[in-house]
Enzyme design. Structure first.
Site, PDB file in Angstrom:
ATOM      1  N   HIS A  25       5.778   5.174   2.467  1.00 33.04           N
ATOM      2  CA  HIS A  25       5.534   3.772   2.876  1.00 33.04           C
ATOM      3  C   HIS A  25       4.046   3.495   3.052  1.00 33.04           C
ATOM      4  O   HIS A  25       3.666   2.652   3.866  1.00 33.04           O
ATOM      5  CB  HIS A  25       6.249   3.437   4.199  1.00 33.04           C
ATOM      6  CG  HIS A  25       7.671   3.870   4.239  1.00 33.04           C
ATOM      7  ND1 HIS A  25       8.701   3.076   3.778  1.00 33.04           N
ATOM      8  CD2 HIS A  25       8.246   5.027   4.655  1.00 33.04           C
ATOM      9  CE1 HIS A  25       9.850   3.724   3.930  1.00 33.04           C
ATOM     10  NE2 HIS A  25       9.593   4.911   4.443  1.00 33.04           N
ATOM     11  N   LYS A  63     -20.931  -2.675  -5.290  1.00 40.17           N
ATOM     12  CA  LYS A  63     -19.586  -2.391  -5.802  1.00 40.17           C
ATOM     13  C   LYS A  63     -19.560  -1.393  -6.952  1.00 40.17           C
ATOM     14  O   LYS A  63     -20.435  -1.370  -7.804  1.00 40.17           O
ATOM     15  CB  LYS A  63     -18.917  -3.694  -6.278  1.00 40.17           C
ATOM     16  CG  LYS A  63     -18.598  -4.681  -5.186  1.00 40.17           C
ATOM     17  CD  LYS A  63     -17.447  -4.243  -4.281  1.00 40.17           C
ATOM     18  CE  LYS A  63     -16.110  -4.421  -4.933  1.00 40.17           C
ATOM     19  NZ  LYS A  63     -15.760  -5.823  -5.134  1.00 40.17           N
TER      20      LYS A  63
END
Ligand code: ARG
Length: 459
Positions: free
Chosen positions: A156, A283
């Site tokens: 999960h 980035k």
């Protein structure tokens, strides 16, 4: 020039001609069409429809044509022939005149196209099989070089139990092994020759179809001509295999995109497969992986499109079937490209030992160990689970990891807990205990790496 002008009085509409034409994409089958045509010419010679001299003349002209086709694809594309079969025949006739008109005796484009397509699929399957092996090798090499890197395993997307980076790599090796065996299965059922099935009911000429099949590397000839020209199961099977394998590659991509995120920070991807942002200088984006993830959808699309084209088609050949090719060609290229990019990603990946370990230490991923510890002391698992859960809650309140709780705190929840609890819940202990087949214990993983290396001949 069409292959079927005789029965017609008027010309085709230009718009229809364009709509009907498949040469712009089936030109990639030139080699297969010529290979099958040469095999067919030999079969015609054996049944005395062609003399030996005629067969030799046809074969040499076809080989010259193949050479020209390889050198100049643009030339094929410029032609106004309807499809690759028409192009080969028209050019053969151009080269050797009337004799070229004998080649189509006893065959139809219906058995021709599926023979060509099977030969093409077979060629691509061999390349894909090699690529799948190559990708497995890179997973194994990474498993070996990152043997001692402990990281959290997730369920999960919540830290669940510690694993190692090697173990994660070996999970993908298993997936790729299944992809490999699925592809081999496709090959097994595909490798039957439809040539000599004619339009739908077989050929009226005395052709030894079995011999013809073997001459093209098929295992045997198909049994029923009506089925043989209708059958595109192999396209569907190949695309199903492609879809499953792309699903694996997309999960691989997703795992690595997360591992590479600022939040996880488990790996660093190489500059060679990442890109920057036009605005934000800091980035480094995982474009290669994001594209693999997305291209999976494109392959599913091809599978769905072909299944939909084939659904409810009456036997035998229908022009609908011409629509299989663009999807098939695109999906196989996409799959192959994605495998190659995945290899590139793994070639240059850097796994960050410290932050992997640090993350594994957080998230109470050793809670199961406390439960197991209590079970060994005679507590039932359900009870032990409950005690361990309460200890997690306590540790959360104290803002500590389980390992940092005082022994007196442990004892508040169970008197059976002794000082040996600490050595039972280290990350190493969590791993080492999982010795059962398929478990994460490092010695188990090491054995699996050795087995995989032997299987793939890596020394
Ligand atoms: N271009 C066709 C295809 O791709 C070849 C077979 C044509 N056969 C026919 N009877 N029109 O399916």
């Amino acid at each position: 020039m069409t292959l079927w002008g005789g029965r017609f009085i008027n010309e085709s509409d230009e718009l229809f001609k364009k709509f009907n034409k498949s040469l712009s994409f089936d030109y990639v089958l030139a080699k297969e069409d010529i290979t099958a045509s040469i095999a067919w010419s030999k079969a015609l010679m054996k049944s005395k429809i062609l003399s030996k001299e005629e067969q030799i003349c046809i074969e040499s002209a076809l080989l010259v044509l193949l050479d020209e086709a390889k050198k100049n694809t643009q030339n094929i594309l410029k032609s106004d022939c309807e499809d690759i079969h028409s192009w080969v025949e028209a050019n053969l006739i151009n080269k050797i005149g009337k004799l070229g008109k004998k080649l189509h005796t006893g065959r139809s484009r219906n058995d021709q196209i599926t023979t060509d397509l099977k030969l093409w699929c077979r060629k691509k399957i061999y390349i894909l099989l090699d690529n799948i092996i190559e990708l497995q090798k890179y997973f194994i090499l990474n498993a070996e070089s990152n043997h001692n890197i402990i990281m959290p395993g997730y369920t999960h997307l919540q830290r669940a139990q510690p694993i190692t980076f090697s173990y994660w790599c070996l999970a993908y090796v298993e997936m790729l092994r299944r992809d490999f065996s699925r592809l081999k299965d496709v090959l097994k059922r595909l490798n039957k020759s439809p040539l000599g099935s004619g339009a739908l009911s077989g050929t009226a000429w005395k052709i030894n179809r079995q011999e013809l099949a073997l001459s093209m590397g098929f295992d045997s000839a198909t049994n029923n001509a009506l089925d043989a020209v209708s059958d595109r199961d192999y396209v569907v099977e190949l695309l199903s295999s492609a879809s499953i394998s792309m699903m694996h590659l997309s999960r691989f991509s997703e795992d690595l995109i997360f591992f590479n995120s600022g939040e996880a920070n488990f790996i660093e991807l190489s500059d060679s497969i990442t890109s920057g942002s036009s605005l934000m200088p800091q980035k480094k984006n995982p474009d290669a992986l994001e594209l693999i993830r997305a291209k999976c959808g494109r392959v599913y699309g091809s599978l769905t499109a072909i299944l939909t084209v084939l659904k409810s088609l009456p036997l035998s050949y229908n022009k609908d079937m011409q629509e299989d090719k663009e999807y098939l060609f695109d999906a196989i290229k996409t799959w192959n490209d994605s495998l190659s990019i995945a290899i590139l990603v793994l070639k240059n990946i850097k796994v960050k030992y410290k932050s992997c370990r640090k993350s594994a230490e957080k998230g109470y991923s050793n809670a199961t160990e406390i439960a197991d510890y209590l079970v060994k002391k005679g507590v039932t698992f359900r009870e032990a689970h409950n005690i361990s859960g309460q200890l997690v809650l306590q540790a959360i309140t104290e803002k500590k990891s389980l390992n940092d709780l005082e022994l007196s705190t442990f004892k508040k929840y169970s008197n059976l807990i002794e000082d040996d609890i600490y050595k039972n819940i280290t990350l190493e202990a969590c791993l080492e205990k999982r010795l059962s087949q398929g478990g994460v214990a490092p010695c188990q993983v090491y054995k699996e790496i050795l087995k995989a290396k032997r299987r793939l001949n890596i020394f």
